[in-house]
Design a protein around this motif. Structure first.
Motif, PDB file in Angstrom:
ATOM      1  N   THR A  33       0.823  -1.213   0.000  1.00 14.08           N
ATOM      2  CA  THR A  33       0.000   0.000   0.000  1.00 14.08           C
ATOM      3  C   THR A  33       0.853   1.258   0.000  1.00 14.08           C
ATOM      4  OG1 THR A  33      -0.238   0.185   2.416  1.00 14.08           O
ATOM      5  CG2 THR A  33      -1.899  -1.138   1.226  1.00 14.08           C
ATOM      6  N   LYS A  46       3.240   1.937  -2.044  1.00 11.20           N
ATOM      7  CA  LYS A  46       3.311   2.350  -3.454  1.00 11.20           C
ATOM      8  C   LYS A  46       1.960   2.878  -3.926  1.00 11.20           C
ATOM      9  CE  LYS A  46       7.546   1.340  -4.146  1.00 11.20           C
ATOM     10  NZ  LYS A  46       8.405   2.447  -3.835  1.00 11.20           N
ATOM     11  N   VAL A  47       0.891   2.268  -3.453  1.00  9.64           N
ATOM     12  CA  VAL A  47      -0.454   2.652  -3.886  1.00  9.64           C
ATOM     13  C   VAL A  47      -0.781   4.079  -3.454  1.00  9.64           C
ATOM     14  CG1 VAL A  47      -2.922   2.145  -3.644  1.00  9.64           C
ATOM     15  CG2 VAL A  47      -1.287   0.277  -3.933  1.00  9.64           C
ATOM     16  N   ASP A  48      -0.521   4.406  -2.165  1.00 13.29           N
ATOM     17  CA  ASP A  48      -0.902   5.746  -1.708  1.00 13.29           C
ATOM     18  C   ASP A  48      -0.097   6.827  -2.424  1.00 13.29           C
ATOM     19  OD1 ASP A  48       1.500   5.545  -0.286  1.00 13.29           O
ATOM     20  OD2 ASP A  48       0.550   5.507   1.667  1.00 13.29           O
ATOM     21  N   TRP A  75       1.233   6.631  -5.468  1.00 12.98           N
ATOM     22  CA  TRP A  75       0.753   6.682  -6.850  1.00 12.98           C
ATOM     23  C   TRP A  75      -0.576   7.427  -6.925  1.00 12.98           C
ATOM     24  CZ3 TRP A  75      -3.633   4.497  -9.134  1.00 12.98           C
ATOM     25  CH2 TRP A  75      -3.661   4.550 -10.532  1.00 12.98           C
TER      26      TRP A  75
END
Length: 189
Positions: free
Chosen positions: A52, A54-56, A58
């Motif tokens: 997560t 990387k997700v936040d 991005w």
């Protein structure tokens, strides 16, 4: 006039979810002493929580929702996740304390240094620092697995990855100190 992103946005909620997973990883890891399935759950939750990160980032960049709150809290969530997993693994005797201490001293020391240097410049993460994070994440995930029930080769892989993570942790820590001293020296001349 540019619009300031709201603090309560999707990227920051993802960061908070990473925080929320920290105690769940601990509980699963401790319960894993009695049932192998809990160790798998701990490893899975840790890997998911680490992803997560990387997700936040991005989401924040893609949607224009980068906030000062997110920039501050995101690395704290990362340190809480990694640090907690390392400490519990060491308490359980699955990972030697020297690994945990080396990684935590470096992480906390560099974080403090970066905060102290904020008045001069933001020291961005280096490619080595990013590689260190990947190796730490893979190494911790492997150690969270029920290694005693798996082929011994996986334990060897876990140790190779963890030793590489520790070496890169120390090397990049020294590089950050070098960069920090250069910034401070330039600021005082």
């Amino acid at each position: 006039m540019a619009r300031t992103p709201m603090v309560w946005n999707a990227p920051n909620v993802v960061t908070l979810a990473r925080f929320a997973l920290v105690p769940l990883v601990i509980v699963a890891l401790v319960l894993g002493e009695q049932a192998v399935g809990w160790r798998w759950a701990a490893a899975g939750m840790f890997a998911f929580a680490a992803a997560t990160d990387k997700v936040d980032g991005w989401l924040a960049r893609r949607s224009g929702q980068v906030t000062d709150w997110g920039k501050l809290v995101d690395p704290i969530a990362d340190k809480a996740l990694v640090g907690t997993a390392l400490v519990v693994l060491s308490i359980l005797g699955d990972l030697p304390w020297w690994v945990t201490v080396l990684i935590l001293v470096r992480e906390l020391g560099i974080t403090v240094m970066r905060f102290r240097l904020l008045r001069y410049v933001v020291i961005p993460a280096s490619p080595g620092g990013k590689a260190k994070t990947v190796l730490q994440t893979i190494g911790i995930t492997l150690f969270l697995m029920p290694l005693g029930t798996l082929p011994e080769a996986l334990t060897v892989v876990a140790w190779v990855v963890m030793v590489a993570a520790v070496l890169l942790t120390v090397i990049t820590g020294l590089d950050y100190v070098r960069r920090g001293l250069a910034v401070r020296s330039a600021a005082h001349t």
